[in-house]
Design a protein around this motif. Structure first.
Motif, PDB file in Angstrom:
ATOM      1  N   GLU A  94      -0.170   3.895 -10.959  1.00 47.36           N
ATOM      2  CA  GLU A  94      -0.880   4.508  -9.913  1.00 47.36           C
ATOM      3  C   GLU A  94      -1.108   6.067  -9.935  1.00 47.36           C
ATOM      4  O   GLU A  94      -2.134   6.528  -9.563  1.00 47.36           O
ATOM      5  N   GLU A 134      -4.175  -2.960  -3.213  1.00 49.65           N
ATOM      6  CA  GLU A 134      -3.135  -2.490  -2.571  1.00 49.65           C
ATOM      7  C   GLU A 134      -1.760  -2.523  -3.000  1.00 49.65           C
ATOM      8  O   GLU A 134      -0.793  -1.730  -2.884  1.00 49.65           O
ATOM      9  N   SER A 135      -1.681  -2.991  -4.210  1.00 45.73           N
ATOM     10  CA  SER A 135      -0.376  -3.270  -5.152  1.00 45.73           C
ATOM     11  C   SER A 135      -0.286  -1.539  -5.577  1.00 45.73           C
ATOM     12  O   SER A 135       0.799  -1.255  -6.040  1.00 45.73           O
ATOM     13  N   THR A 139      -0.725   2.564  -2.802  1.00 46.67           N
ATOM     14  CA  THR A 139       0.457   2.726  -1.824  1.00 46.67           C
ATOM     15  C   THR A 139       0.756   3.656  -1.105  1.00 46.67           C
ATOM     16  O   THR A 139       1.548   4.003  -0.225  1.00 46.67           O
TER      17      THR A 139
END
Length: 389
Positions: free
Chosen positions: A4, A84-85, A88
């Motif tokens: 991320e 979307e994973s 976040t």
């Protein structure tokens, strides 16, 4: 860094590039301000940025916007990962998707051809003219990363070079088409710090120019001029082919600053000459002109060029190429060779340029030409052999 965080880091870098900053400059600035990022993190962020630049139009369509954030959303969707994973907002990750961003992406197969193939619309007719039925396949290949290719020192041979590289954890395979070509399949990032590289066993050089140099009509004893030498890659490659008296020239001599070190590392003698000295040294048996060009054949390595090339810039390049050809031709001996090369796939820069030169210079004849495409394992590349008759 987490996946991320790497995505989040790529977003402002891409925004800077979209705003006009060079990708390498933007990446360097980020790295200097992000001392916490390890080598793998820096490599991963770099890959994200360059993947997005190669596929800028299609990723923007998949991500809903031509912004750093939109391109990263598009990158994930193109790779089969639900954005979307990772979007976040947790930890160092990017903020969650908006309702609009979370909507189902368009079907790329229904989008315009230039979007699907990540090509500026105005260049599509030129690719069709040059490549015919293979145009779409070539453009699709240029959406992918380019292979890393090496040229082994002819004195040791590529098998010895491959063994030396393997001892340092760099895996290679023998590449087809050129006698000294090796394709790196693992740990390419170690090449420039390897002993094999520092001792001159290998040089970085794409497969296509290696093949093009291998096809040159070189013979022992020839006086050869590399007229647009740059860093000297083709100068050194020619030295591996025959026992030559080599001279390197460039309109901007600073481009050749690394050539003496590279030549010494390879055990090769090269004379550097400025423009004023060439007239006294001419004529040469073979003059090589690897001219400035659009770089359309190297879009996998320099994807920014896809989006910065304009019709006016292309017109300027065509004028410059013609001028270089005419100047270089004056240094070719009777019965000698004038070699024209580009890393372009566009006909106006390739056969079109040759046809215009021959119309101006009746003392030359085209003896051979070849257009290499990324479907053959290397970059897009063009070479034409002209003899002085």
């Amino acid at each position: 860094m987490t996946p991320e965080a790497r995505i989040a880091a790529a977003i402002p870098i891409l925004d800077a590039v979209l705003g006009g900053q060079a990708a390498e400059q933007a990446l360097t600035r980020w790295a200097r301000g992000s001392r916490f990022a390890g080598s793998r993190d820096r490599a991963a962020v770099r890959d994200h940025v360059y993947d997005a630049l190669r596929c800028r139009r299609s990723f923007a369509a998949l991500g809903g916007a031509e912004t750093g954030r939109g391109l990263m959303i598009g990158l994930l969707r193109a790779g089969g990962v639900a954005p979307e994973s990772l979007f976040t907002g947790a930890g160092y990750g990017p903020e969650p998707l908006t309702a609009e961003e979370g909507a189902l992406p368009p079907d790329l197969t229904t989008l315009p051809r230039g979007v699907r193939l990540d090509c500026p619309d105005w260049l599509l007719p030129d690719f069709d003219a040059a490549l015919g039925d293979s145009a779409d396949e070539v453009l699709a290949r240029m959406r992918q990363r380019a292979p890393v290719c090496l040229r082994a020192n002819a004195r040791q041979g590529r098998e010895a070079a491959a063994r030396a590289l393997a001892a340092e954890g760099i895996e290679t395979i023998l590449a087809d088409g050129a006698s000294f070509a090796l394709e790196v399949v693992a740990n390419a990032q170690k090449i420039k710090t390897s002993t094999a590289y520092s001792e001159g066993l290998v040089e970085l050089q794409d497969l296509s120019p290696q093949c093009a140099v291998e096809a040159l009509p070189l013979q022992d004893g020839m006086r050869v001029l590399d007229y647009c030498a740059g860093g000297g890659g083709k100068t050194l490659a020619m030295a591996a082919r025959a026992d030559l008296a080599l001279t390197a020239h460039d309109a901007i001599p600073a481009r050749m600053k690394d050539l003496p070190t590279r030549a010494a590392r390879a055990g090769i003698a090269v004379t550097q000459a400025d423009t004023g000295a060439l007239a006294k040294m001419a004529p040469f048996d073979l003059v090589l002109t690897d001219v400035p060009c659009s770089g359309t054949g190297t879009w996998r390595r320099g994807p920014e060029a896809k989006w910065t090339l304009t019709p006016d810039r292309l017109a300027d390049l065509l004028t410059l190429q013609a001028d270089i050809l005419d100047r270089a031709a004056a240094h070719v001996a009777p019965g000698g060779w004038l070699i024209y090369m580009t890393c372009s796939l566009l006909s106006p820069e390739n056969r079109g340029q040759i046809d215009r030169f021959l119309a101006r210079n009746h003392g030359f004849a085209l003896r051979h030409e070849r257009l290499f495409t990324p479907l053959e394992g290397g970059d897009g590349f063009y070479a034409a052999h002209l003899s002085r008759v």
